[in-house]
Design a protein around this motif. Structure first.
Motif, PDB file in Angstrom:
ATOM      1  N   PRO A  46       0.834  -1.189   0.000  1.00 24.75           N
ATOM      2  CA  PRO A  46       0.000   0.000   0.000  1.00 24.75           C
ATOM      3  C   PRO A  46       0.878   1.252   0.000  1.00 24.75           C
ATOM      4  CG  PRO A  46       0.024  -1.005   2.177  1.00 24.75           C
ATOM      5  CD  PRO A  46       0.779  -1.924   1.267  1.00 24.75           C
ATOM      6  N   THR A  47       0.481   2.235  -0.753  1.00 28.90           N
ATOM      7  CA  THR A  47       1.272   3.463  -0.758  1.00 28.90           C
ATOM      8  C   THR A  47       0.639   4.466   0.186  1.00 28.90           C
ATOM      9  OG1 THR A  47      -0.021   4.108  -2.661  1.00 28.90           O
ATOM     10  CG2 THR A  47       2.167   3.233  -3.078  1.00 28.90           C
ATOM     11  N   LEU A  48      -0.616   4.230   0.514  1.00 32.25           N
ATOM     12  CA  LEU A  48      -1.342   5.209   1.300  1.00 32.25           C
ATOM     13  C   LEU A  48      -1.656   4.608   2.663  1.00 32.25           C
ATOM     14  CD1 LEU A  48      -2.477   7.979   1.025  1.00 32.25           C
ATOM     15  CD2 LEU A  48      -4.593   6.988   0.219  1.00 32.25           C
ATOM     16  N   ASP A  49      -1.328   5.342   3.700  1.00 33.29           N
ATOM     17  CA  ASP A  49      -1.542   4.874   5.059  1.00 33.29           C
ATOM     18  C   ASP A  49      -2.750   5.609   5.643  1.00 33.29           C
ATOM     19  OD1 ASP A  49      -1.378   4.022   7.621  1.00 33.29           O
ATOM     20  OD2 ASP A  49       0.565   4.940   8.054  1.00 33.29           O
ATOM     21  N   TRP A 108      -3.880   5.669   8.560  1.00 29.06           N
ATOM     22  CA  TRP A 108      -3.541   6.284   9.853  1.00 29.06           C
ATOM     23  C   TRP A 108      -2.922   7.661   9.629  1.00 29.06           C
ATOM     24  CZ3 TRP A 108       1.246   7.306  12.377  1.00 29.06           C
ATOM     25  CH2 TRP A 108       1.170   7.459  13.765  1.00 29.06           C
ATOM     26  N   HIS A 109      -1.984   7.700   8.687  1.00 33.90           N
ATOM     27  CA  HIS A 109      -1.320   8.958   8.379  1.00 33.90           C
ATOM     28  C   HIS A 109      -2.289   9.966   7.747  1.00 33.90           C
ATOM     29  CE1 HIS A 109       3.149   9.264   8.639  1.00 33.90           C
ATOM     30  NE2 HIS A 109       2.781  10.510   8.481  1.00 33.90           N
TER      31      HIS A 109
END
Lengths: 389, 471, 446
Positions: free
Chosen positions: C426-429, C431-432
């Motif tokens: 995944p490139t997108l978190d 949580w972030h």
């Protein structure tokens, strides 16, 4: 218990220490919000020993067979001048590696070159050597070592400097550093255990971040340390290595943000009442009374540190004692994250059931909502079983 | 977590005993299951250390041990013992009925999903293709058993051909501990069936003290007992008497470790058998028998092949099948079991109520302006029902009757109209009558769509793989 | 991409030409990433219109609603003077054509391909394409919503179509299965991957382009959504002054709902934070706060001003986005009660879950924050796609309602989700992304 802890060292007292490594840093971040665990991690307390003492049960050792197999695999893949690793790195990281010039910075290797250096000075020395070698790797890639084993880097954890012995290999090619992690759990028909892989990735992120901080200290941009890492695992049931690459950038960024919110030692100390101190660990030959007294003292010292009991606690060395505590208090957390989440700010099992059965009037909107939901659940069951449930 | 299940968990904790979450049993239980427990060497799932198995609880179970699990010949020698027994057990289920379906099917019972996964995914996977004509070949029974284990390791939801005791128990009971603690069979049984004088939590603690049910052994036992025994085996060298002594000692230790888990599997079956079977259990077992019949025919013809890595076309087909079986199981459990349906009522997805009125002759106009019969049912809900108008529901008693919720009129009553299944003369009889207590559920009869099948892997799913070290 | 700065319209047009150029150059697979409201459907229709001159063009969508919307788009294009296209709408047996397009000229509805052989363009959901005889073949087809489409649904498409343009929004909710997915994870080309990911794996030479401009999101939202959720940045197609909300009636009472509406009108965002109390998912106070905001929006007599002109805000211009279906039911019920009490048509606003709102557009969206009132953030609630869908449906303003304590929840979350080596990472978190969004929202708290 007369002396007031002014430092975390004081809180730990004579209890055995266990310095943080990457595994423990990653582990410490698995229990955010648990003041008990955070204080013990920050104080570098040996958690396995503490867990065994207070629960009266020995913590499981690692099986000698698993250890042997892991070591055998690692020895095999690093043998012959890293021939297997180099072949995998050429293929999976697309690296042109003409030759391997490896350098071992393990304590044993460094001790040979610098006899007489011990303890904390050894850590500092290895960290300094790691920095020097890394600097050379980046400035003179053609001549310098291009593969470092057992490097030692530093990481800031709650204001304390933690030394990390890097289990990973660091390759430097064309001024870029690539991290290679060797693990011994198998990859079967292309698939590896996702829980173990998750732990690996989070540990590797600790190494990558500390290496990034090191290169920044040296004056290079952090991107010099690539986040695409190669994980080497045994293929199927053999000892033949297979590699898989994964970009762990997301985990590195997440780690940086998590580390930034680790409480400072001073703040942790504020939460520990004066005079709280762990006991010394009883000697091997100690009798039951002595062990019992130490266990009681340890439990009392821990009691002032509020735990946060969740589903993830099973992997913590203190699990058994925190579980008993949650059970004694009749806490809903004992039933796991899903049940606790469904009960809003009601935290006691008895209170929740009293609300559900109307024995207790809700005192807040949250309680009213919980009471309504639980009463509905209970009523549905009653209707379904004709009043039997 | 739905409110009913939450309440049950709280109840279990307060009563210090597991609470039943079903009123029916949703698995089929065989009259002669084969109960198997086992260990592999730590960190090395391909190295079986021991298996304990048997088909009768009051007989001493069989036990096979591998005194040096890393030795291939010893491993095969031991697996042969198990394989021969397994093949003999399975051969009891070859009798066909007139339609060609086996009249009964085998049932493997293991303590937990980990053991099921290990037996099928590792032991089966790595023995099924062994050649018996090369150097140091395994006994012929081993690859045959491997194919069978692979079959048992690749079953769908709702199948009872292989039962993992912890899964079967948590389907029917809710404990007052963490979900991950329910994976320990002895602890779970402690909550469900505590011995006299103990409550659930105390019995669970006692269960935790028992040796693990596998497939991982206790690391302390590995270090304190097993390591010495394996060392003794090497010391014994070629001396048959010394070898036999080590084997005997290891078997004794293994029995001490694994027989409690083997007995616990039987205790789990005792708990389950006490519940009356749900109506659809027999239907699911029939499809198990058919699946078994097909497998056994393939075995007989030497056509039982298993792919280590499925092609995209196979994986897609498998996923679709898995999805429909998962949904069917959910539906059938809810239809069979009022307490399972109650969870849906609690969450507001289903509506329970008393029928106030039925207008069987009601007519409306469809989009093309034609008259159509749309009977209407008016209900007084037992619990508030908040799904909006337009929601589709089905009579839980006759899931072929599809309904739609009509806009409410502030009377507190819910009105639904029949879209299909009870709007023709011959189906009107399926409508409830005033005074009936009924449940409208979100589960209708499964609909089948005809699909074409992709035969070859199309370009969109063809991956150019360079020669890999995996090949 | 390397050209001199241009207007958003020119940039978008240049990208469209680039896409057409790739197709005419004979690319077997082309993937176009489209941020929210970047003209994805327009692109699909335009390419369909241009490509049919060579051969009939199948358009693969994911739902019947999407297919009908695609048809409506073509009808509207023709009304605006676009070249007429003979349209075919292939459908399942139990489908009823919607009243507004049922009798449309130049449009054929059929459940069989044989009735559609002389159509220029055939639109149908992937599930319908999976039922046709795979002896059919087409040289080129368009797949819409390629990030909502599961890899297994692409199999029949690949069997019939020899080249593809795939278009989709990578920031949306990924497809999922209700079954236990463990058997299918950790391998390349898992049937659970998106169609887009599959094509990128099997066709490394796929040309991948991104639409550069969101015509939907106002400039106050585009930057946040672009930074928090998208790899390839995009910009808003409008200037801040082009979009405006103005109240006709000043608020009668000072309250948080009024503040929220005023702040949203001024800044395009408003964040209503309730007391930090853990609540069950159907938090009655949150429901009430949402109803208050909706009532305020409708009673304020708001005028919408945008690049097309000025008009009054209608209830159907407003959506309430939630996470769970029972939340949706509670909000709908509360709005019906509010209507009965006040007579205001508050129950005409659209209330639905992120999964259903995906792909839709509104003027104002009121969002029930996925983490509101929770004790622990779960993977489900942290999903970046869910948050992105909720925060990117609006043209004018977005009002987020939540319990306080989200920052603590995020800090207390233990991100130990399983990792399947070998799957595209995944490139997108989530949580972030949640932290980034929260930092932003805090600046707009009322």
């Amino acid at each position: 218990m007369t002396n007031t802890p002014v430092t975390l060292e004081g809180f730990r007292g004579e209890f055995p220490r266990q310095p943080l490594n990457a595994r423990r840093v990653a582990g410490a971040l698995e229990a955010p919000g648990c003041q008990r665990r955070t204080a013990l991690d920050a104080a570098g307390v040996n958690l396995d020993k503490l867990g065994s003492l207070i629960s009266g049960e020995p913590r499981d050792r690692q099986s000698p067979f698993a250890l042997t197999r892991g070591n055998q695999f690692e020895q095999q893949v690093v043998a012959n001048g890293m021939a297997e690793i180099v072949a995998l790195a050429r293929r999976h990281l697309d690296l042109a590696i003409p030759e391997v010039r490896q350098h071992d910075l393990s304590a044993a290797a460094v001790r040979e070159a610098y006899p007489g250096v011990t303890g904390a000075r050894m850590n500092e020395l290895r960290a300094r050597l790691t920095r020097q070698r890394t600097e050379e790797m980046l400035t003179d890639p053609a001549q310098a070592y291009n593969l470092i084993r057992h490097a030692m880097t530093r990481l800031d954890f709650g204001g304390e400097t933690v030394y990390l012995e890097q289990d990973v290999l660091a390759f430097a090619i064309d001024g870029r550093i690539h991290v290679v992690e060797i693990k011994s759990y198998p990859r079967i028909d292309g698939r590896a255990d996702p829980t173990k892989a998750s732990a690996t990735v989070r540990q590797t992120a600790v190494y990558v971040l500390s290496l990034q901080q090191l290169v920044v200290e040296i004056g290079a941009p952090p991107e010099v340390v690539k986040t695409t890492t190669m994980i080497v695992l045994p293929e199927n049931l053999s000892f033949r290595p297979t590699a898989v690459t994964i970009d762990i950038d997301m985990y590195v960024r997440r780690l940086a943000r998590q580390l930034a919110s680790v409480p400072r030692a001073a703040d942790i100390l504020d939460a520990i009442p004066a005079g709280t101190q762990l006991p010394a660990h009883p000697d091997n030959g100690a009798d039951n009374d002595e062990v019992g007294a130490a266990a009681t003292a340890a439990r009392e010292a821990l009691a002032v540190l509020p735990p946060r009991f969740t589903d993830g606690c099973v992997s913590c060395p203190l699990f058994h004692s925190c579980r008993d505590e949650a059970e004694r208090h009749g806490s809903i957390a004992r039933l796991g994250t899903a049940v606790a989440g469904a009960c809003g700010d009601v935290t006691s099992i008895a209170a929740a059931l009293d609300l559900a059965d109307g024995r207790r009037a809700p005192a807040s909107p949250s309680e009213a909502a919980v009471a309504a939901a639980l009463a509905r659940g209970a009523a549905a069951a009653r209707i379904a079983t004709g009043g039997l449930a | 977590m739905n409110a009913l299940r939450t309440h049950q968990a709280l109840q279990a904790a307060a009563e210090r005993r597991a609470v039943t979450t079903t009123t029916r049993r949703h698995v089929h239980l065989s009259s002669s299951p084969l109960v198997v427990v086992g260990y592999h060497l730590a960190g090395d799932p391909g190295a079986p250390l021991a298996l304990v198995w048997g088909t009768a609880r009051d007989e001493t179970p069989h036990c096979m041990v591998v005194p040096e699990p890393r030795n291939r010949a010893l491993r095969f020698e031991a697996l042969d013992e198990f394989a021969i027994d397994l093949l003999a057990y399975l051969s009891r289920f070859e009798v066909r009925d007139d339609g060609g379906t086996c009249v009964d099917a085998p049932q493997l019972v293991v303590p937990n999903a980990g053991t099921a996964e290990w037996l099928g995914g590792i032991v089966g996977r790595f023995t099924r293709n062994l050649r018996t004509d090369g150097d140091a070949p395994p006994p012929a029974s081993v690859p045959l058993a491997g194919k069978h284990l692979s079959f048992f390791g690749d079953l769908l939801p709702g199948s009872s051909l292989m039962i993992a005791a912890t899964d079967a128990l948590t389907l029917h009971w809710q404990t007052g501990q963490l979900p991950s603690e329910d994976l320990n069979l002895a602890a779970l049984l402690g909550w469900i069936d505590p011995p006299d004088g103990l409550d659930g939590p105390a019995a669970a603690r006692l269960g935790e003290q028992a040796p693990p049910a596998g497939p991982d052994s206790d690391p302390n036992w590995d270090a304190d007992v097993l390591a010495d025994l394996i060392r003794s085996w090497h010391v014994a060298g070629d001396d048959p008497a010394a070898q036999a002594a080590v084997r005997g000692e290891l078997e004794g230790e293994i029995r001490e470790q694994l027989v409690p888990a083997w007995m616990d599997c039987w205790r789990a079956l005792d708990q389950l058998v006490a519940l009356p079977a749900g109506d659809h259990v027999a239907g699911r077992w029939l499809s198990d028998r058919k699946v078994w019949t097909a497998h056994s025919a393939r075995m007989a013809e030497g056509r039982a092949f298993f792919r280590n890595i499925p092609t995209p076309v196979q994986a897609a087909g498998r996923l679709r099948f898995l999805e429909s079986r998962t949904q069917n199981l959910q539906r059938e459990m809810a239809w069979d079991d009022p307490l399972v349906m109650a969870a849906l009522v609690a969450s507001g997805e289903a509506l329970a109520g008393r029928v106030v009125a039925v207008d069987a002759d009601r007519q409306t106009f469809n989009a093309n302006g034609r008259r159509q019969r749309r009977p209407m049912i008016t209900l007084e809900p037992t619990l508030d029902f908040a799904r909006p108008a337009g929601t589709n529901l089905y009579l839980s008693r006759h899931p072929s009757v599809k309904l739609e919720v009509l806009p409410n009129d502030a009377s507190g009553l819910i009105r639904v109209e029949v879209l299909k299944g009870a709007n023709q003369t011959k189906t009107l009889g399926l409508l409830p009558t005033a005074g009936d207590e009924i449940v409208l559920s979100p589960y209708g009869r499964p609909e089948f769509y005809q699909r074409s099948t992709v035969q070859e892997i199309p370009w969109t799913h063809l991956q150019l793989v360079e020669d890999s070290e995996e090949s | 991409m390397h050209a001199e700065p241009v207007t958003p319209a020119e940039a978008a047009a240049a990208t469209r030409e680039q896409i057409w150029g790739t197709l005419t150059a004979g690319a077997r697979s082309t993937l176009v990433d489209s941020p929210p409201g970047a003209g994805k459907s327009t692109l699909v229709r335009e390419i369909g219109r241009r490509a049919h001159r060579r051969a009939q063009v199948p358009i693969v969508v994911q739902t019947n609603d999407q297919a009908d919307d695609m048809i409506r788009g073509y009808v509207a294009d023709q009304r605006r003077g676009a070249a007429p296209v003979r349209l075919g709408r292939l459908h399942a047996g139990d489908y009823l054509p919607p009243a507004d397009i049922r009798t449309q000229q130049g449009l054929t509805f059929s459940k069989s391909l044989t009735d559609l052989h002389d159509c220029d363009v055939i639109v149908a959901p992937a599930a319908k394409w999976a039922t046709v005889d795979f002896d059919h073949s087409w040289p080129f087809a368009i797949v819409d919503e390629a990030y909502q489409m599961r890899s297994d649904a692409l199999l029949p498409i690949g069997a019939m179509m020899s080249s593809l343009l795939l278009v989709g929004d990578p920031g949306q909710l990924a497809p999922f299965t209700t079954a236990d997915d463990t058997r299918f994870r950790g391998r390349p080309l898992s049937p659970l991957e998106t169609a887009a990911a599959t094509i990128l794996t099997t066709q490394p030479e796929t040309v991948r382009l991104a639409l550069p401009v969101s015509w939907r999101l106002p400039s106050q939202a585009a930057d946040l959504i672009s930074d928090a959720f998208y790899e390839v940045p995009f910009t808003a197609g409008t200037q801040p002054h082009q979009r405006r909300l103005s109240r006709g009636i000043a608020s009668l009472h000072r309250g948080r709902a009024a503040d929220a509406v005023n702040t949203a009108a001024r800044r395009g965002w408003a964040y209503v934070e309730l007391d930090d109390v853990p609540m069950p998912p159907t938090d009655p106070d949150a429901v009430q706060a949402i109803v208050d905001v909706v009532e305020e929006l409708i009673s304020a007599d708001i005028a919408l001003e945008d690049e097309y002109g000025t008009r009054p805000l209608l209830p159907s211009d407003i959506a309430v986005g939630v996470t769970h279906r029972d939340q949706r039911d509670h909000v709908r019920t509360a709005l019906q009660v509010a209507r009965a009490r006040t007579g205001m048509p508050v129950d005409e606003v659209v209330v639905d879950t992120a999964n259903v709102l995906q792909g839709r557009e509104f003027q104002i969206v009121v969002v029930w924050h996925p983490l509101s009132g929770r004790r622990d953030a779960s993977q489900f609630h942290l999903d970046a796609g869910r948050l992105c869908v909720l925060l990117s449906r609006h043209r004018q303003a977005c009002i987020v309602v939540s319990r306080g304590g989200i920052r603590d929840q995020l800090a207390g979350h233990s991100p130990t989700e399983p990792v399947w080596l070998g799957e595209s990472a995944p490139t997108l978190d989530g949580w972030h992304a949640h932290l980034a969004v929260l930092d932003h929202l805090t600046d707009h708290a009322v």
